[in-house]
Design an enzyme around this catalytic site. Structure first.
Site, PDB file in Angstrom:
ATOM      1  N   HIS A  24       0.833  -1.210   0.000  1.00 46.63           N
ATOM      2  CA  HIS A  24       0.000   0.000   0.000  1.00 46.63           C
ATOM      3  C   HIS A  24       0.865   1.258   0.000  1.00 46.63           C
ATOM      4  O   HIS A  24       1.342   1.695   1.046  1.00 46.63           O
ATOM      5  CB  HIS A  24      -0.913  -0.023   1.238  1.00 46.63           C
ATOM      6  CG  HIS A  24      -1.932   1.071   1.286  1.00 46.63           C
ATOM      7  ND1 HIS A  24      -3.282   0.821   1.420  1.00 46.63           N
ATOM      8  CD2 HIS A  24      -1.819   2.413   1.220  1.00 46.63           C
ATOM      9  CE1 HIS A  24      -3.942   1.967   1.438  1.00 46.63           C
ATOM     10  NE2 HIS A  24      -3.076   2.958   1.330  1.00 46.63           N
ATOM     11  N   HIS A  26       1.072   5.004  -2.489  1.00 46.92           N
ATOM     12  CA  HIS A  26       0.606   5.768  -3.657  1.00 46.92           C
ATOM     13  C   HIS A  26       1.841   6.337  -4.350  1.00 46.92           C
ATOM     14  O   HIS A  26       2.629   7.042  -3.711  1.00 46.92           O
ATOM     15  CB  HIS A  26      -0.313   6.899  -3.204  1.00 46.92           C
ATOM     16  CG  HIS A  26      -1.508   6.402  -2.438  1.00 46.92           C
ATOM     17  ND1 HIS A  26      -2.757   6.291  -3.008  1.00 46.92           N
ATOM     18  CD2 HIS A  26      -1.631   5.941  -1.158  1.00 46.92           C
ATOM     19  CE1 HIS A  26      -3.602   5.811  -2.107  1.00 46.92           C
ATOM     20  NE2 HIS A  26      -2.951   5.592  -0.978  1.00 46.92           N
ATOM     21  N   HIS A 204      -9.591   1.221   0.103  1.00 46.30           N
ATOM     22  CA  HIS A 204      -9.412   1.919   1.369  1.00 46.30           C
ATOM     23  C   HIS A 204     -10.731   1.868   2.142  1.00 46.30           C
ATOM     24  O   HIS A 204     -11.786   2.202   1.593  1.00 46.30           O
ATOM     25  CB  HIS A 204      -9.077   3.397   1.129  1.00 46.30           C
ATOM     26  CG  HIS A 204      -7.678   3.659   0.656  1.00 46.30           C
ATOM     27  ND1 HIS A 204      -7.167   3.140  -0.501  1.00 46.30           N
ATOM     28  CD2 HIS A 204      -6.688   4.425   1.197  1.00 46.30           C
ATOM     29  CE1 HIS A 204      -5.921   3.565  -0.652  1.00 46.30           C
ATOM     30  NE2 HIS A 204      -5.598   4.352   0.357  1.00 46.30           N
ATOM     31  N   GLU A 207     -10.522   3.840   7.668  1.00 45.19           N
ATOM     32  CA  GLU A 207      -9.478   4.816   7.989  1.00 45.19           C
ATOM     33  C   GLU A 207     -10.184   6.063   8.553  1.00 45.19           C
ATOM     34  O   GLU A 207     -10.109   6.342   9.733  1.00 45.19           O
ATOM     35  CB  GLU A 207      -8.665   5.172   6.735  1.00 45.19           C
ATOM     36  CG  GLU A 207      -7.541   6.169   7.000  1.00 45.19           C
ATOM     37  CD  GLU A 207      -6.892   6.676   5.704  1.00 45.19           C
ATOM     38  OE1 GLU A 207      -7.481   6.525   4.616  1.00 45.19           O
ATOM     39  OE2 GLU A 207      -5.789   7.272   5.801  1.00 45.19           O
ATOM     40  N   ASP A 285       2.199   4.094   2.736  1.00 44.94           N
ATOM     41  CA  ASP A 285       1.127   4.965   2.241  1.00 44.94           C
ATOM     42  C   ASP A 285       1.650   6.112   1.352  1.00 44.94           C
ATOM     43  O   ASP A 285       1.636   5.978   0.134  1.00 44.94           O
ATOM     44  CB  ASP A 285       0.293   5.495   3.419  1.00 44.94           C
ATOM     45  CG  ASP A 285      -1.147   5.802   3.034  1.00 44.94           C
ATOM     46  OD1 ASP A 285      -1.529   5.560   1.875  1.00 44.94           O
ATOM     47  OD2 ASP A 285      -1.913   6.290   3.900  1.00 44.94           O
ATOM     48  N   ASP A 286       2.098   7.212   1.957  1.00 41.41           N
ATOM     49  CA  ASP A 286       2.671   8.356   1.210  1.00 41.41           C
ATOM     50  C   ASP A 286       3.943   8.777   1.951  1.00 41.41           C
ATOM     51  O   ASP A 286       3.960   9.829   2.607  1.00 41.41           O
ATOM     52  CB  ASP A 286       1.672   9.530   1.195  1.00 41.41           C
ATOM     53  CG  ASP A 286       0.339   9.134   0.579  1.00 41.41           C
ATOM     54  OD1 ASP A 286       0.299   8.846  -0.637  1.00 41.41           O
ATOM     55  OD2 ASP A 286      -0.664   9.101   1.322  1.00 41.41           O
TER      56      ASP A 286
END
Ligand code: ZN
Length: 350
Positions: A24, A26, A204, A207, A285-286
């Protein structure tokens, strides 16, 4: 390049860090500020102050999204996206990752003026270059952005279904964007399109919205994985359902802390979810937006009391849940057995 000589395995053999895998992340959110600055200068793009002292600047969810979108705009052609994927994956390999998936968003590329085909081709070339240089194996998941509406999400699913035929590195479809907009039922058709094309499915959920959205996402969209899913912990029956079905959770601890999904590390539900029998994986994630990387996520697990065997178990969970062909999955799992022996860690814990 002989993949057996990959840096992660070499480190494991010398008794070093646990090999890692990620499901996961991006891809635009993985762009290092230095790379974004370099491309902004080359293309004459004003970044509007989103990078300061080598880091992204944001202070709440809205300004995070604004910084993210602005940074995404510096990637203008296939060569830029090739650079991004290669940079991201070689960095991961050097840190000890053997496998990585990342999300690509045709809608994000379109807003930067790049056609989906060039975006996909550039990222795929970056994956191939990183594999040649380091041995890291990687795949892509096309995502629909839910707050752009069901039609756009369906268009993203059709993009994925059409292009996966020609690009074997595109193996999954997912749903991202503002979780509080739309219900799983709104996106059922998009997921049917992707499922019929043989793509792996993730979304997703759990969250910013609660456990009920996790349940509905699994039941209605029939995904084998959930992005985040941490708020499932609010409903024991949903946690039990996730464990019973073997749904893999793509857990991103530092993202949860940075965005206030969890108030502090001590209250993060990583441990209760593992102890409830959920199939947990660790993800960034980021990463530069949340001042993290995959190694920091594994370090978070270590500081929460998960030993090397447990952490190797997170990697095994990721590879078992990966959207990858069976021959590659078996080869990667075999590498983990070698790592477990080198680490002196049991090969089936976690
Ligand atoms: Zn995400």
């Amino acid at each position: 390049m002989n993949t057996d000589a990959a840096p992660a395995l070499a480190r494991a053999r010398s008794g070093g860090a646990v090999p890692m895998a990620e499901l996961h992340c991006h891809i635009e959110g993985a762009a290092r500020p230095a790379l974004v600055l370099e491309l902004a200068e080359r293309h004459g793009i004003d970044l509007g102050g989103i990078v300061r002292d080598g880091a992204y600047v944001w202070h709440d969810f809205t300004s995070f999204l604004a910084a993210y979108d602005r940074a995404s705009l510096v990637f203008r052609d296939a060569a830029d996206y090739c650079r991004l994927a290669e940079d991201h994956l070689t960095g991961l390999a050097r840190a000890g990752a053997v496998y990585a998936e990342f999300f690509m968003s045709p809608d994000h590329a379109a807003s930067a003026g790049v056609p989906g085909e060039a975006y996909l081709a550039g990222l795929a070339e970056g994956i191939r270059r990183a594999k040649t240089a380091t041995g890291i194996e990687a795949r892509m998941i096309a995502i629909g952005v839910r707050h752009l509406g069901a039609d756009r999400v369906e268009a993203a699913a059709r993009f994925a279904a059409t292009h996966a035929v020609r690009e074997p590195l595109l193996t999954g479809f997912g749903l991202a964007g503002d979780e509080r907009i739309g219900t799983p039922r709104d996106f059922a058709r998009a997921f049917d399109i992707a499922r019929d094309a043989g793509l792996g499915l993730t979304a997703h959920a759990g969250e910013f919205d609660g456990a009920e959205n996790v349940r509905e996402t699994v039941e209605i969209l029939r995904t084998s994985r959930i992005g985040h899913g941490v708020r499932a912990v609010e409903a024991p029956d949903v946690v039990r359902m996730l464990a019973d079905k073997g749904i893999a959770l793509e857990i991103c601890p530092h993202s949860n802390l940075a965005l206030g999904v969890c108030p502090d590390a001590a209250s993060h539900p990583l441990r209760p979810l593992v102890e409830a029998g959920c199939r947990v994986t660790l993800n960034s994630d980021d990463p530069p937006f949340f001042a993290t990387d995959l190694a920091a996520e594994y370090a978070f697990a270590a500081s929460a009391g998960f030993g090397p065997g447990d952490r190797l178990g997170f990697t095994r969970n990721a590879i078992e849940a990966a959207f990858v062909d069976e021959a590659t999955r078996q080869r990667l799992l075999q590498q983990l057995v070698v790592s477990a022996i080198a680490l002196g860690a049991p090969s089936s814990s976690g």
